[in-house]
Motif scaffolding. Structure first.
Motif, PDB file in Angstrom:
ATOM      1  N   ASN A   1     -28.154 -50.815 -11.351  1.00  0.00           N
ATOM      2  CA  ASN A   1     -29.252 -50.210 -12.101  1.00  0.00           C
ATOM      3  C   ASN A   1     -30.282 -49.682 -11.105  1.00  0.00           C
ATOM      4  O   ASN A   1     -30.164 -49.924  -9.908  1.00  0.00           O
ATOM      5  N   LEU A   2     -31.263 -48.980 -11.605  1.00  0.00           N
ATOM      6  CA  LEU A   2     -32.242 -48.360 -10.717  1.00  0.00           C
ATOM      7  C   LEU A   2     -33.400 -49.285 -10.353  1.00  0.00           C
ATOM      8  O   LEU A   2     -34.360 -48.862  -9.727  1.00  0.00           O
ATOM      9  N   SER A   3     -33.302 -50.557 -10.741  1.00  0.00           N
ATOM     10  CA  SER A   3     -34.335 -51.505 -10.312  1.00  0.00           C
ATOM     11  C   SER A   3     -33.953 -52.056  -8.940  1.00  0.00           C
ATOM     12  O   SER A   3     -32.959 -51.667  -8.345  1.00  0.00           O
ATOM     13  N   SER A   4     -34.736 -52.985  -8.459  1.00  0.00           N
ATOM     14  CA  SER A   4     -34.514 -53.549  -7.127  1.00  0.00           C
ATOM     15  C   SER A   4     -33.188 -54.298  -7.084  1.00  0.00           C
ATOM     16  O   SER A   4     -32.799 -54.908  -8.071  1.00  0.00           O
ATOM     17  N   PRO A   5     -32.432 -54.277  -6.038  1.00  0.00           N
ATOM     18  CA  PRO A   5     -32.629 -53.679  -4.729  1.00  0.00           C
ATOM     19  C   PRO A   5     -32.067 -52.256  -4.608  1.00  0.00           C
ATOM     20  O   PRO A   5     -32.387 -51.556  -3.657  1.00  0.00           O
ATOM     21  N   LEU A   6     -31.256 -51.821  -5.558  1.00  0.00           N
ATOM     22  CA  LEU A   6     -30.604 -50.512  -5.442  1.00  0.00           C
ATOM     23  C   LEU A   6     -31.578 -49.354  -5.631  1.00  0.00           C
ATOM     24  O   LEU A   6     -31.500 -48.350  -4.924  1.00  0.00           O
ATOM     25  N   GLY A   7     -32.512 -49.489  -6.546  1.00  0.00           N
ATOM     26  CA  GLY A   7     -33.462 -48.420  -6.846  1.00  0.00           C
ATOM     27  C   GLY A   7     -34.247 -47.922  -5.648  1.00  0.00           C
ATOM     28  O   GLY A   7     -34.283 -46.721  -5.377  1.00  0.00           O
ATOM     29  N   PRO A   8     -34.905 -48.817  -4.881  1.00  0.00           N
ATOM     30  CA  PRO A   8     -35.651 -48.358  -3.708  1.00  0.00           C
ATOM     31  C   PRO A   8     -34.782 -47.682  -2.646  1.00  0.00           C
ATOM     32  O   PRO A   8     -35.224 -46.757  -1.974  1.00  0.00           O
ATOM     33  N   ILE A   9     -33.541 -48.125  -2.526  1.00  0.00           N
ATOM     34  CA  ILE A   9     -32.636 -47.514  -1.545  1.00  0.00           C
ATOM     35  C   ILE A   9     -32.309 -46.086  -1.964  1.00  0.00           C
ATOM     36  O   ILE A   9     -32.356 -45.155  -1.163  1.00  0.00           O
ATOM     37  N   LEU A  10     -31.993 -45.893  -3.241  1.00  0.00           N
ATOM     38  CA  LEU A  10     -31.557 -44.586  -3.724  1.00  0.00           C
ATOM     39  C   LEU A  10     -32.721 -43.636  -3.993  1.00  0.00           C
ATOM     40  O   LEU A  10     -32.550 -42.416  -3.922  1.00  0.00           O
ATOM     41  N   SER A  11     -33.907 -44.174  -4.290  1.00  0.00           N
ATOM     42  CA  SER A  11     -35.026 -43.312  -4.677  1.00  0.00           C
ATOM     43  C   SER A  11     -35.536 -42.441  -3.531  1.00  0.00           C
ATOM     44  O   SER A  11     -36.221 -41.450  -3.769  1.00  0.00           O
ATOM     45  N   GLN A  12     -35.206 -42.790  -2.304  1.00  0.00           N
ATOM     46  CA  GLN A  12     -35.654 -41.964  -1.182  1.00  0.00           C
ATOM     47  C   GLN A  12     -34.850 -40.669  -1.054  1.00  0.00           C
ATOM     48  O   GLN A  12     -35.190 -39.806  -0.246  1.00  0.00           O
ATOM     49  N   TYR A  13     -33.800 -40.527  -1.840  1.00  0.00           N
ATOM     50  CA  TYR A  13     -32.980 -39.309  -1.840  1.00  0.00           C
ATOM     51  C   TYR A  13     -33.173 -38.588  -3.165  1.00  0.00           C
ATOM     52  O   TYR A  13     -33.303 -39.208  -4.215  1.00  0.00           O
ATOM     53  N   ASP A  14     -33.164 -37.290  -3.140  1.00  0.00           N
ATOM     54  CA  ASP A  14     -33.429 -36.480  -4.327  1.00  0.00           C
ATOM     55  C   ASP A  14     -32.127 -36.150  -5.064  1.00  0.00           C
ATOM     56  O   ASP A  14     -31.689 -35.001  -5.097  1.00  0.00           O
ATOM     57  N   TYR A  15     -31.509 -37.195  -5.628  1.00  0.00           N
ATOM     58  CA  TYR A  15     -30.264 -37.033  -6.373  1.00  0.00           C
ATOM     59  C   TYR A  15     -30.385 -37.748  -7.701  1.00  0.00           C
ATOM     60  O   TYR A  15     -31.191 -38.669  -7.859  1.00  0.00           O
ATOM     61  N   ASP A  16     -29.561 -37.375  -8.659  1.00  0.00           N
ATOM     62  CA  ASP A  16     -29.521 -38.051  -9.951  1.00  0.00           C
ATOM     63  C   ASP A  16     -28.442 -39.130  -9.888  1.00  0.00           C
ATOM     64  O   ASP A  16     -27.249 -38.834  -9.845  1.00  0.00           O
ATOM     65  N   PHE A  17     -28.864 -40.376  -9.874  1.00  0.00           N
ATOM     66  CA  PHE A  17     -27.941 -41.491  -9.704  1.00  0.00           C
ATOM     67  C   PHE A  17     -27.510 -42.126 -11.021  1.00  0.00           C
ATOM     68  O   PHE A  17     -26.753 -43.087 -11.025  1.00  0.00           O
ATOM     69  N   LYS A  18     -27.974 -41.592 -12.155  1.00  0.00           N
ATOM     70  CA  LYS A  18     -27.636 -42.187 -13.452  1.00  0.00           C
ATOM     71  C   LYS A  18     -26.131 -42.133 -13.717  1.00  0.00           C
ATOM     72  O   LYS A  18     -25.551 -43.074 -14.235  1.00  0.00           O
ATOM     73  N   GLU A  19     -25.512 -41.028 -13.351  1.00  0.00           N
ATOM     74  CA  GLU A  19     -24.069 -40.885 -13.553  1.00  0.00           C
ATOM     75  C   GLU A  19     -23.298 -41.886 -12.689  1.00  0.00           C
ATOM     76  O   GLU A  19     -22.349 -42.512 -13.150  1.00  0.00           O
ATOM     77  N   PHE A  20     -23.724 -42.065 -11.438  1.00  0.00           N
ATOM     78  CA  PHE A  20     -23.090 -43.049 -10.549  1.00  0.00           C
ATOM     79  C   PHE A  20     -23.211 -44.446 -11.133  1.00  0.00           C
ATOM     80  O   PHE A  20     -22.239 -45.201 -11.179  1.00  0.00           O
ATOM     81  N   ILE A  21     -24.400 -44.800 -11.605  1.00  0.00           N
ATOM     82  CA  ILE A  21     -24.629 -46.146 -12.130  1.00  0.00           C
ATOM     83  C   ILE A  21     -23.771 -46.402 -13.364  1.00  0.00           C
ATOM     84  O   ILE A  21     -23.119 -47.444 -13.466  1.00  0.00           O
ATOM     85  N   SER A  22     -23.719 -45.461 -14.284  1.00  0.00           N
ATOM     86  CA  SER A  22     -22.904 -45.663 -15.491  1.00  0.00           C
ATOM     87  C   SER A  22     -21.416 -45.708 -15.152  1.00  0.00           C
ATOM     88  O   SER A  22     -20.678 -46.519 -15.716  1.00  0.00           O
ATOM     89  N   GLU A  23     -20.978 -44.867 -14.234  1.00  0.00           N
ATOM     90  CA  GLU A  23     -19.560 -44.863 -13.857  1.00  0.00           C
ATOM     91  C   GLU A  23     -19.170 -46.157 -13.140  1.00  0.00           C
ATOM     92  O   GLU A  23     -18.133 -46.745 -13.424  1.00  0.00           O
TER      93      GLU A  23
END
Length: 104
Positions: free
Chosen positions: A17-39
């Protein structure tokens, strides 16, 4: 096709999910990670009961603005060690290992 950036993380089955710890790692990049998380969660939902942790490589493609990932599945020797109790492994454990490997 060469990835612009590769991120290596360890994630529990069906808990991306986009909360900690994955969220802060991914938020520094300008990509849409919702599809990755659901997949990722869809792929690993059958492994929740075993509380498996997967090694995941996330590939960020600059020219496509897409996210791809590779999920490394634990080895058979990991499962044998995981299910071993008092240095004994039972038939049910072998069955569970086979069930896990076949589902992935």
């Amino acid at each position: 096709m060469i990835a612009n950036k590769v991120i290596s993380v360890f994630l529990k089955a069906n808990e991306a999910n986009l909360s900690s710890p994955l969220g802060p790692i991914l938020s520094q990049y300008d990509y849409d990670f919702k599809e990755f998380i659901s997949e990722f969660n869809n792929i690993t939902q059958n492994f929740i009961e075993f509380e498996l942790i997967f090694s995941v490589f996330i590939f960020l493609m600059k020219h496509e603005k897409k996210v791809y990932f590779l999920c490394k599945f634990p080895t058979t020797s990991f499962f044998i060690n995981f299910f071993t109790f008092n240095n004994k492994i039972f038939k049910t454990d072998i069955y569970n290992i086979t069930k896990i490997k076949v589902n992935f």
